[in-house]
Design a protein around this motif. Structure first.
Motif, PDB file in Angstrom:
ATOM      1  N   ALA A   1       0.826  -1.208   0.000  1.00 33.78           N
ATOM      2  CA  ALA A   1       0.000   0.000   0.000  1.00 33.78           C
ATOM      3  C   ALA A   1       0.862   1.259   0.000  1.00 33.78           C
ATOM      4  O   ALA A   1       0.561   2.239  -0.700  1.00 33.78           O
ATOM      5  CB  ALA A   1      -0.930  -0.013   1.211  1.00 33.78           C
ATOM      6  N   ALA A   2       1.948   1.252   0.763  1.00 28.16           N
ATOM      7  CA  ALA A   2       2.831   2.420   0.828  1.00 28.16           C
ATOM      8  C   ALA A   2       3.487   2.681  -0.526  1.00 28.16           C
ATOM      9  O   ALA A   2       3.590   3.844  -0.967  1.00 28.16           O
ATOM     10  CB  ALA A   2       3.891   2.213   1.903  1.00 28.16           C
ATOM     11  N   LEU A   3       3.937   1.644  -1.186  1.00 30.71           N
ATOM     12  CA  LEU A   3       4.554   1.807  -2.507  1.00 30.71           C
ATOM     13  C   LEU A   3       3.539   2.280  -3.529  1.00 30.71           C
ATOM     14  O   LEU A   3       3.828   3.154  -4.363  1.00 30.71           O
ATOM     15  CB  LEU A   3       5.181   0.485  -2.954  1.00 30.71           C
ATOM     16  CG  LEU A   3       6.425   0.023  -2.187  1.00 30.71           C
ATOM     17  CD1 LEU A   3       6.821  -1.388  -2.613  1.00 30.71           C
ATOM     18  CD2 LEU A   3       7.582   0.990  -2.421  1.00 30.71           C
ATOM     19  N   GLU A   4       2.354   1.724  -3.476  1.00 31.18           N
ATOM     20  CA  GLU A   4       1.308   2.079  -4.441  1.00 31.18           C
ATOM     21  C   GLU A   4       0.870   3.524  -4.274  1.00 31.18           C
ATOM     22  O   GLU A   4       0.594   4.212  -5.255  1.00 31.18           O
ATOM     23  CB  GLU A   4       0.120   1.135  -4.269  1.00 31.18           C
ATOM     24  CG  GLU A   4      -0.924   1.244  -5.357  1.00 31.18           C
ATOM     25  CD  GLU A   4      -2.005   0.209  -5.208  1.00 31.18           C
ATOM     26  OE1 GLU A   4      -2.748   0.258  -4.192  1.00 31.18           O
ATOM     27  OE2 GLU A   4      -2.112  -0.681  -6.078  1.00 31.18           O
ATOM     28  N   GLU A   5       0.789   3.985  -3.041  1.00 38.23           N
ATOM     29  CA  GLU A   5       0.311   5.336  -2.767  1.00 38.23           C
ATOM     30  C   GLU A   5       1.444   6.344  -2.596  1.00 38.23           C
ATOM     31  O   GLU A   5       1.184   7.523  -2.342  1.00 38.23           O
ATOM     32  CB  GLU A   5      -0.564   5.327  -1.512  1.00 38.23           C
ATOM     33  CG  GLU A   5      -1.796   4.430  -1.644  1.00 38.23           C
ATOM     34  CD  GLU A   5      -2.601   4.370  -0.362  1.00 38.23           C
ATOM     35  OE1 GLU A   5      -2.432   5.276   0.491  1.00 38.23           O
ATOM     36  OE2 GLU A   5      -3.401   3.429  -0.212  1.00 38.23           O
ATOM     37  N   GLN A   6       2.698   5.864  -2.713  1.00 37.73           N
ATOM     38  CA  GLN A   6       3.858   6.749  -2.576  1.00 37.73           C
ATOM     39  C   GLN A   6       3.801   7.514  -1.255  1.00 37.73           C
ATOM     40  O   GLN A   6       3.906   8.746  -1.215  1.00 37.73           O
ATOM     41  CB  GLN A   6       3.922   7.720  -3.753  1.00 37.73           C
ATOM     42  CG  GLN A   6       4.212   7.052  -5.089  1.00 37.73           C
ATOM     43  CD  GLN A   6       5.618   6.441  -5.116  1.00 37.73           C
ATOM     44  OE1 GLN A   6       6.609   7.139  -4.990  1.00 37.73           O
ATOM     45  NE2 GLN A   6       5.680   5.128  -5.282  1.00 37.73           N
ATOM     46  N   ARG A   7       3.650   6.770  -0.179  1.00 39.35           N
ATOM     47  CA  ARG A   7       3.583   7.367   1.149  1.00 39.35           C
ATOM     48  C   ARG A   7       4.335   6.468   2.113  1.00 39.35           C
ATOM     49  O   ARG A   7       4.586   5.291   1.820  1.00 39.35           O
ATOM     50  CB  ARG A   7       2.135   7.553   1.606  1.00 39.35           C
ATOM     51  CG  ARG A   7       1.348   6.263   1.649  1.00 39.35           C
ATOM     52  CD  ARG A   7      -0.066   6.480   2.167  1.00 39.35           C
ATOM     53  NE  ARG A   7      -0.075   6.893   3.556  1.00 39.35           N
ATOM     54  CZ  ARG A   7      -1.186   7.121   4.246  1.00 39.35           C
ATOM     55  NH1 ARG A   7      -2.367   6.999   3.656  1.00 39.35           N
ATOM     56  NH2 ARG A   7      -1.133   7.486   5.503  1.00 39.35           N
ATOM     57  N   PRO A   8       4.751   6.978   3.278  1.00 41.31           N
ATOM     58  CA  PRO A   8       5.503   6.138   4.225  1.00 41.31           C
ATOM     59  C   PRO A   8       4.602   5.130   4.922  1.00 41.31           C
ATOM     60  O   PRO A   8       3.380   5.301   5.014  1.00 41.31           O
ATOM     61  CB  PRO A   8       6.057   7.159   5.222  1.00 41.31           C
ATOM     62  CG  PRO A   8       5.099   8.303   5.166  1.00 41.31           C
ATOM     63  CD  PRO A   8       4.636   8.376   3.744  1.00 41.31           C
ATOM     64  N   VAL A   9       5.227   4.059   5.404  1.00 44.92           N
ATOM     65  CA  VAL A   9       4.532   3.101   6.250  1.00 44.92           C
ATOM     66  C   VAL A   9       4.408   3.725   7.631  1.00 44.92           C
ATOM     67  O   VAL A   9       5.415   3.954   8.308  1.00 44.92           O
ATOM     68  CB  VAL A   9       5.312   1.772   6.333  1.00 44.92           C
ATOM     69  CG1 VAL A   9       4.669   0.839   7.354  1.00 44.92           C
ATOM     70  CG2 VAL A   9       5.371   1.098   4.970  1.00 44.92           C
TER      71      VAL A   9
END
Length: 237
Positions: free
Chosen positions: A200-208
């Motif tokens: 999800a973090a990679l897909e949304e370009q956001r941190p875990v």
């Protein structure tokens, strides 16, 4: 991300895969038995415990050391037992019922005669298996047993940190504590949640982070994509 990290006083054991097997109170007795190989009584050991406690993972540690072959008891041809028994070591996974009791008894007896080692994996101790053949029941009752329990808080936190590290993610301590309170207490549950968060973090370009973790399916009655999660209000100190 801040520089804070969680520290754990746990041993690390190499596994067959790139992962490490982490040792804690819930599995240290089982690890000690694995370390004692090949000096097992009768060269046989049964590892038992609930699903997700790490039986298969620890069996892989033993397989890497012993060169053991994993055996599917359901698919074993009785005629092949003499050849199979010539293996130096076997790891056998047993379900809630024991198919082919005479076949298993024949295999265990031949393994003992050949000086081979056997590791049995199951949810219940062999003495509690639904076995009708008296000779097999007697044979199983003599096998040394070691129980693996669900990971305790410290071990489960360490497992999560290790799974994140394998993906080059450094989680905040608050995130780890949040997951420990809410995930199913199993290796599979931890792996499923970490994989979901990383994807999800990679897909949304956001941190875990904690905000993302609150969206893991199943934590708040959501979907079942990460089936090994449940909601719990237990507090981890």
């Amino acid at each position: 991300m801040s520089g804070r990290q969680l520290a754990f006083d746990l041993d690390h054991r190499p596994a067959l895969s790139a992962e490490d097997f982490l040792v804690g109170p819930s599995n240290q007795d089982a690890v000690a038995w694995i370390d004692a190989w090949p000096d097992w009584p009768g060269r046989a050991l049964a590892l038992y415990g609930p699903a997700g406690a790490g039986k298969t993972h620890l069996a892989q540690v033993w397989r890497a050391r012993s060169g053991a072959t994993m055996l599917d008891l359901d698919r074993l041809d009785p005629a092949a037992v003499p050849d199979v028994a010539r293996e130096a070591a076997l790891a056998i996974e047993v379900g809630d019922t024991v198919p082919g009791e005479r076949t298993l008894l024949h295999l265990l007896n031949l393994l003992r005669a050949e000086g081979g080692s056997v590791l049995l994996l199951s949810r219940a101790a062999p003495a509690r298996w639904d076995v009708r053949l008296p000779d097999l029941a007697s044979r199983l009752s003599a096998i040394a047993c070691a129980r693996l329990g669900p990971p305790d808080d410290t071990l489960f936190q360490a497992i999560l940190v290790k799974l994140f590290a394998d993906r080059q993610v450094r989680p905040e301590p608050e995130l780890i504590r949040f997951l420990v309170r809410r995930l199913d207490r199993s290796f599979a549950g931890a792996a499923a949640a970490v994989a979901w968060l990383d994807h999800a973090a990679l897909e949304e370009q956001r941190p875990v982070n904690l905000s993302l973790a609150r969206r893991i399916p199943g934590l708040s009655g959501g979907g079942g994509e990460c089936g090994a999660v449940h909601d719990s209000d237990d507090v981890v100190r």
